[in-house]
Design an enzyme around this catalytic site. Structure first.
Site, PDB file in Angstrom:
ATOM      1  N   ASP A   8     -41.631 -15.157  30.984  1.00 14.29           N
ATOM      2  CA  ASP A   8     -42.417 -14.006  31.404  1.00 14.29           C
ATOM      3  C   ASP A   8     -42.570 -13.151  30.133  1.00 14.29           C
ATOM      4  O   ASP A   8     -41.828 -13.334  29.163  1.00 14.29           O
ATOM      5  CB  ASP A   8     -41.643 -13.247  32.490  1.00 14.29           C
ATOM      6  N   LEU A   9     -43.526 -12.242  30.123  1.00 15.96           N
ATOM      7  CA  LEU A   9     -43.735 -11.420  28.917  1.00 15.96           C
ATOM      8  C   LEU A   9     -43.110 -10.023  29.063  1.00 15.96           C
ATOM      9  O   LEU A   9     -42.158  -9.667  28.371  1.00 15.96           O
ATOM     10  CB  LEU A   9     -45.243 -11.309  28.641  1.00 15.96           C
ATOM     11  N   ASP A  10     -43.694  -9.233  29.997  1.00 18.47           N
ATOM     12  CA  ASP A  10     -43.271  -7.839  30.169  1.00 18.47           C
ATOM     13  C   ASP A  10     -41.831  -7.777  30.672  1.00 18.47           C
ATOM     14  O   ASP A  10     -41.538  -8.249  31.762  1.00 18.47           O
ATOM     15  CB  ASP A  10     -44.184  -7.132  31.179  1.00 18.47           C
ATOM     16  N   THR A  16     -42.710  -3.523  27.908  1.00 18.81           N
ATOM     17  CA  THR A  16     -43.973  -2.822  28.178  1.00 18.81           C
ATOM     18  C   THR A  16     -43.966  -2.137  29.536  1.00 18.81           C
ATOM     19  O   THR A  16     -44.909  -1.412  29.862  1.00 18.81           O
ATOM     20  CB  THR A  16     -45.146  -3.817  28.132  1.00 18.81           C
ATOM     21  N   LYS A  44     -43.354  -4.564  39.174  1.00 20.14           N
ATOM     22  CA  LYS A  44     -43.027  -5.496  38.086  1.00 20.14           C
ATOM     23  C   LYS A  44     -43.405  -6.924  38.473  1.00 20.14           C
ATOM     24  O   LYS A  44     -43.007  -7.408  39.532  1.00 20.14           O
ATOM     25  CB  LYS A  44     -41.541  -5.402  37.729  1.00 20.14           C
ATOM     26  N   GLY A  45     -44.154  -7.571  37.606  1.00 20.70           N
ATOM     27  CA  GLY A  45     -44.568  -8.954  37.855  1.00 20.70           C
ATOM     28  C   GLY A  45     -45.803  -9.080  38.730  1.00 20.70           C
ATOM     29  O   GLY A  45     -46.313 -10.176  38.941  1.00 20.70           O
ATOM     30  N   ILE A  46     -46.267  -7.957  39.243  1.00 22.29           N
ATOM     31  CA  ILE A  46     -47.397  -7.956  40.190  1.00 22.29           C
ATOM     32  C   ILE A  46     -48.706  -7.698  39.425  1.00 22.29           C
ATOM     33  O   ILE A  46     -48.760  -6.811  38.569  1.00 22.29           O
ATOM     34  CB  ILE A  46     -47.163  -6.858  41.267  1.00 22.29           C
ATOM     35  N   ARG A  48     -52.547  -6.629  38.219  1.00 18.73           N
ATOM     36  CA  ARG A  48     -53.138  -5.278  38.131  1.00 18.73           C
ATOM     37  C   ARG A  48     -53.732  -4.830  39.469  1.00 18.73           C
ATOM     38  O   ARG A  48     -53.419  -3.750  39.971  1.00 18.73           O
ATOM     39  CB  ARG A  48     -54.213  -5.280  37.057  1.00 18.73           C
ATOM     40  N   SER A 115     -47.204 -15.101  32.321  1.00 18.74           N
ATOM     41  CA  SER A 115     -47.244 -13.663  32.620  1.00 18.74           C
ATOM     42  C   SER A 115     -48.460 -13.353  33.465  1.00 18.74           C
ATOM     43  O   SER A 115     -49.529 -13.927  33.264  1.00 18.74           O
ATOM     44  CB  SER A 115     -47.341 -12.873  31.306  1.00 18.74           C
ATOM     45  N   ALA A 116     -48.287 -12.406  34.389  1.00 19.45           N
ATOM     46  CA  ALA A 116     -49.409 -11.953  35.213  1.00 19.45           C
ATOM     47  C   ALA A 116     -50.377 -11.104  34.395  1.00 19.45           C
ATOM     48  O   ALA A 116     -51.473 -10.772  34.858  1.00 19.45           O
ATOM     49  CB  ALA A 116     -48.876 -11.140  36.386  1.00 19.45           C
ATOM     50  N   SER A 117     -49.982 -10.762  33.171  1.00 16.25           N
ATOM     51  CA  SER A 117     -50.799  -9.820  32.381  1.00 16.25           C
ATOM     52  C   SER A 117     -51.972 -10.470  31.675  1.00 16.25           C
ATOM     53  O   SER A 117     -51.814 -11.432  30.935  1.00 16.25           O
ATOM     54  CB  SER A 117     -49.921  -9.134  31.333  1.00 16.25           C
ATOM     55  N   ASN A 119     -53.392  -8.964  29.413  1.00 16.07           N
ATOM     56  CA  ASN A 119     -53.256  -8.465  28.038  1.00 16.07           C
ATOM     57  C   ASN A 119     -52.262  -9.289  27.222  1.00 16.07           C
ATOM     58  O   ASN A 119     -51.978  -8.937  26.068  1.00 16.07           O
ATOM     59  CB  ASN A 119     -52.780  -7.006  28.059  1.00 16.07           C
ATOM     60  N   LYS A 146     -47.357 -14.084  41.373  1.00 19.42           N
ATOM     61  CA  LYS A 146     -45.921 -14.155  41.649  1.00 19.42           C
ATOM     62  C   LYS A 146     -45.668 -13.358  42.924  1.00 19.42           C
ATOM     63  O   LYS A 146     -46.323 -12.341  43.121  1.00 19.42           O
ATOM     64  CB  LYS A 146     -45.130 -13.539  40.482  1.00 19.42           C
ATOM     65  N   GLU A 170     -37.130 -14.544  33.478  1.00 20.12           N
ATOM     66  CA  GLU A 170     -37.804 -13.467  34.218  1.00 20.12           C
ATOM     67  C   GLU A 170     -36.950 -12.219  34.348  1.00 20.12           C
ATOM     68  O   GLU A 170     -35.737 -12.318  34.470  1.00 20.12           O
ATOM     69  CB  GLU A 170     -38.104 -13.935  35.644  1.00 20.12           C
ATOM     70  N   ASP A 171     -37.606 -11.059  34.341  1.00 23.27           N
ATOM     71  CA  ASP A 171     -36.877  -9.802  34.568  1.00 23.27           C
ATOM     72  C   ASP A 171     -37.187  -9.207  35.936  1.00 23.27           C
ATOM     73  O   ASP A 171     -36.568  -8.215  36.328  1.00 23.27           O
ATOM     74  CB  ASP A 171     -37.246  -8.754  33.502  1.00 23.27           C
TER      75      ASP A 171
HETATM   76  C1  BG6 Z   1     -46.934  -8.050  34.610  1.00 20.67           C
HETATM   77  C2  BG6 Z   1     -46.306  -6.678  34.736  1.00 20.67           C
HETATM   78  O1  BG6 Z   1     -46.332  -8.735  33.549  1.00 20.67           O
HETATM   79  O2  BG6 Z   1     -48.327  -7.941  34.353  1.00 20.67           O
HETATM   80  C3  BG6 Z   1     -47.035  -5.882  35.817  1.00 20.67           C
HETATM   81  O3  BG6 Z   1     -44.935  -6.806  35.077  1.00 20.67           O
HETATM   82  C4  BG6 Z   1     -48.525  -5.842  35.494  1.00 20.67           C
HETATM   83  O4  BG6 Z   1     -46.496  -4.585  35.851  1.00 20.67           O
HETATM   84  C5  BG6 Z   1     -49.066  -7.262  35.364  1.00 20.67           C
HETATM   85  O5  BG6 Z   1     -49.235  -5.165  36.516  1.00 20.67           O
HETATM   86  C6  BG6 Z   1     -50.554  -7.305  35.016  1.00 20.67           C
HETATM   87  O6  BG6 Z   1     -50.742  -6.797  33.737  1.00 20.67           O
HETATM   88  P1  BG6 Z   1     -52.137  -6.415  33.091  1.00 20.67           P
HETATM   89  O7  BG6 Z   1     -51.807  -6.217  31.627  1.00 20.67           O
HETATM   90  O8  BG6 Z   1     -53.070  -7.594  33.301  1.00 20.67           O
HETATM   91  O9  BG6 Z   1     -52.637  -5.200  33.771  1.00 20.67           O
HETATM   92 MG    MG Z   2     -41.634  -9.040  33.674  1.00 19.82          MG
END
Ligand code: BG6
Ligand code: MG
Length: 216
Positions: A8-10, A16, A44-46, A48, A115-117, A119, A146, A170-171
């Site tokens: 996982d990233l964040d 972050t 967390k992990g959810i 956007r 990662s769900a991100s 970014n 997730k 994972e955190d």
């Molecule tokens: C997860 C974070 O890694 O990414 C969540 O734990 C965040 O808090 C999700 O909402 C989505 O991230 P982003 O950068 O696409 O908005």
């Molecule tokens: Mg995380």
């Protein structure tokens, strides 16, 4: 014998979560919803959009916005979040991460990001570690977020392994549940809240012995 590592990233590679929190808190203020640190744990992990939905339900405003308005709110949060990320540097890697990734690379154990991100590539560039990952799952290609195991199954697949041949890190509880459901060995990275169901927990990656982990 494990062959691949899926991170996982964040909260695992870098912290972050505090920036996600600040950006959601400010957006919450604008629409009259109080987002505090305790509630933030549930984000967390959810993804956007799913985070925004949870915030709206939390404030009892789930029926007050059109889809287009919700997308504008999520975009506004993201613009603020990306602004907060501008000063991120390799010094923001969490303790032990760089050494752990270098050791994996030296031992030819490929690493992936699950990662769900959206970014994630930008953040990994800023941290100076993007080239250490053989695969980065694009969350836009997924059907479910997730705790569904899809992202972890996809990460293993991209590395050319089965989930059983990988270790996941994972955190967040949602992510940890996804790792376990995929069949991977799960390392929980603790950052305050307890994690349930991990095969092993650590506070930082410095506590891990890569060779021992690969024997799991
Ligand atoms: C997860 C974070 O890694 O990414 C969540 O734990 C965040 O808090 C999700 O909402 C989505 O991230 P982003 O950068 O696409 O908005
Ligand atoms: Mg995380």
């Amino acid at each position: 014998m494990k062959k691949g590592l899926v991170f996982d990233l964040d909260g695992v590679i870098t912290d972050t979560a505090k920036f996600h929190f600040l950006a959601w808190r400010d957006l919450g203020k604008e629409i009259g919803i109080d987002v505090d640190l305790k509630f933030n744990e549930q984000l967390k992990g959810i993804s956007r959009m799913d985070s925004l939905e949870r915030i709206l339900v939390h404030g009892g405003r789930q029926n007050d916005f059109t889809q287009a308005e919700k997308e504008a709110l999520a975009a506004k949060k993201n613009t603020h979040y990306v602004e907060l990320l501008q000063d991120l540097t390799p010094a923001d890697l969490l303790p032990g991460v760089k050494t752990f990734l270098e050791e994996a690379q030296a031992k030819k154990v490929p690493c992936a990001i699950a990662s769900a991100s959206k970014n994630a590539p930008f953040i990994l560039e800023k941290l100076g570690v993007i080239t250490m990952f053989a695969a980065i799952v694009d969350p836009a290609t997924l059907h479910k977020g997730k705790p569904d195991p899809e992202i972890f199954i996809k990460a293993a697949e991209m590395l050319g392994f089965t989930p059983e041949e990988c270790v996941g890190f994972e955190d967040a509880q949602a992510g940890l549940d996804g790792i376990k459901a995929s069949g991977m060995y799960a390392v929980g990275v603790l950052s305050g809240e307890p994690l349930h169901g991990a095969d092993q927990t650590v506070h930082e990656l410095t506590e891990l012995d890569l060779d021992q982990l690969l024997q799991k």
